[in-house]
Write a protein that holds these residues in place. Sequence first.
Motif, PDB file in Angstrom:
ATOM      1  N   ASP A 286      13.031  23.018 -34.224  1.00  0.00           N
ATOM      2  CA  ASP A 286      13.992  24.087 -34.794  1.00  0.00           C
ATOM      3  C   ASP A 286      13.271  25.555 -34.628  1.00  0.00           C
TER       4      ASP A 286
ATOM      5  N   GLN B  20      24.727   6.019 -28.367  1.00  0.00           N
ATOM      6  CA  GLN B  20      24.813   6.720 -29.810  1.00  0.00           C
ATOM      7  C   GLN B  20      25.350   7.584 -29.350  1.00  0.00           C
TER       8      GLN B  20
ATOM      9  N   PHE C 276      26.132  12.054 -29.768  1.00  0.00           N
ATOM     10  CA  PHE C 276      24.755  12.822 -30.032  1.00  0.00           C
ATOM     11  C   PHE C 276      25.534  13.503 -30.922  1.00  0.00           C
ATOM     12  N   CYS C 277      24.366  15.008 -31.280  1.00  0.00           N
ATOM     13  CA  CYS C 277      24.458  15.434 -32.466  1.00  0.00           C
ATOM     14  C   CYS C 277      25.591  17.206 -31.682  1.00  0.00           C
ATOM     15  N   LEU C 278      26.726  17.239 -33.004  1.00  0.00           N
ATOM     16  CA  LEU C 278      27.502  18.424 -32.105  1.00  0.00           C
ATOM     17  C   LEU C 278      26.989  19.676 -31.814  1.00  0.00           C
ATOM     18  N   ARG C 279      25.418  19.707 -32.528  1.00  0.00           N
ATOM     19  CA  ARG C 279      25.467  21.373 -32.933  1.00  0.00           C
ATOM     20  C   ARG C 279      24.793  21.446 -31.437  1.00  0.00           C
TER      21      ARG C 279
ATOM     22  N   PHE D 202      18.598  20.669 -38.393  1.00  0.00           N
ATOM     23  CA  PHE D 202      17.678  19.511 -38.867  1.00  0.00           C
ATOM     24  C   PHE D 202      16.248  19.709 -38.065  1.00  0.00           C
TER      25      PHE D 202
ATOM     26  N   TRP E  30      19.129  25.970 -36.730  1.00  0.00           N
ATOM     27  CA  TRP E  30      19.111  24.675 -35.852  1.00  0.00           C
ATOM     28  C   TRP E  30      18.497  24.148 -37.472  1.00  0.00           C
TER      29      TRP E  30
END
Lengths: 307, 115
Positions: free
Chosen positions: A281, B49, B51-54, B115, B113
């Motif tokens: 990050d 799975q 996936f993260c929308l990020r 996480f 960001w």
Amino acid sequence: MLLGGIVEVLSMVLVLLSVAYFVIIERKGLSIVQRRHGPNKPTLLGLLLPVADGVKLLSKEWVVPVAANQALFLIGPFFVFFFSYGLWLIYPVSHPIGYFKLSLLYFLCMSSVKVFGVIMCGWSSNCQYGLLGAMRAAAQSVSYEISFSTLLLCPLLFLGTFELYEMRVSSVFYVGLCVEVLLLWFVSALAETNRTPFDFVEGESELVSGYMVEYGAFGFTLLVLAEYGSIIFMSLICCSLFFSFQVSMSLVSDIIFTLMVVFISYLFIVVRGTLPRYRYDMLMDMCWKVMLPLSIVFFMISLVLSM
Amino acid sequence: MGVMYLIVLFFVTFGLIILGYILGVKTDYSREKLSTYECGFEPLASSRQAFCLRFFILAIIFLVFDVEIALLIPYLLSVGVGMSWVVRFLVFSFVIILMVGLLHEYNEGSLDWLF
């Protein structure tokens, strides 16, 4: 026509050879950083190590996981390798393979399409490590591509051409005009090629092997060769953009250019041996909140300076 | 000439894969070798799975800035020809608008960001 084909095959073979020797240079370079010898077993000083590596890797077992999407699994490394080595078409020498007016644009396109290969590799592996590694790699490549491209455009404001050979022989040391651009661009190039300190793709402590985790013999060979090929090509772009020069004899100029490219590719190795890896990050924050605004500001500065 | 290089490259890559197949294919399949890797355990869950929308938001923002670069490229080709200060001012204002857009995104928190 046959003779033309021979020239291409020869240049392809030489590029692959140079990349294979870059692998051993990296291992020896890292070992010098750590005060040890490095590989010196296969022959004297380990000089035939690339051959040994190639033979070993290609003769390993061909394993395609049952749960993987078979076609995409095979096409993934092919994609990455093809678009990494397709870049070498625009190698800027005095007698090139072909005249390419917009070579830098071609370079940006091929680098961008390579990300598809990474996603194909990771998604088709049907493995959680692979998928996460591929998403992270793609997100990293895609984020750093913007600052990479913007910074690449800064010296071009002074030049007005997209052709690599013209840039190389323009004899204006852009380092003087764009020092800040060079430094930031080098950081972006490190991130684009997934090198330390941005090698979260293959962060062994985190993701085992990233998107390459399911790949054995052929896939690993192609992916690793593609990575090292793109490292050498990035140092080539750096050299032709920022350290351009021309002496009277074009052969001498080509030789000095090649030596400078090799020197700059050593910088990639030294950086790997020196800097630690932080967190993903922090990488993304740095890209979007620091490097992108800075690269836009540098573009504006170059726009004003090139008046 | 360039296309010839790409065709040669295509066949070299294909040849490497075929070489790997010829040298390495074995038919003594075993369950451990064919299953996906999860540090030695049986795969616990499917890898398909959500996936993260990020990542999706990141791709959208990337799209905007990539289009910006694509729009700046024709200007660079005319740097030797179009040296008038009007053109330069217009490009400058274009880049300023993009900078304002980036700062707005920063403010909104799309660039975090989390996480």
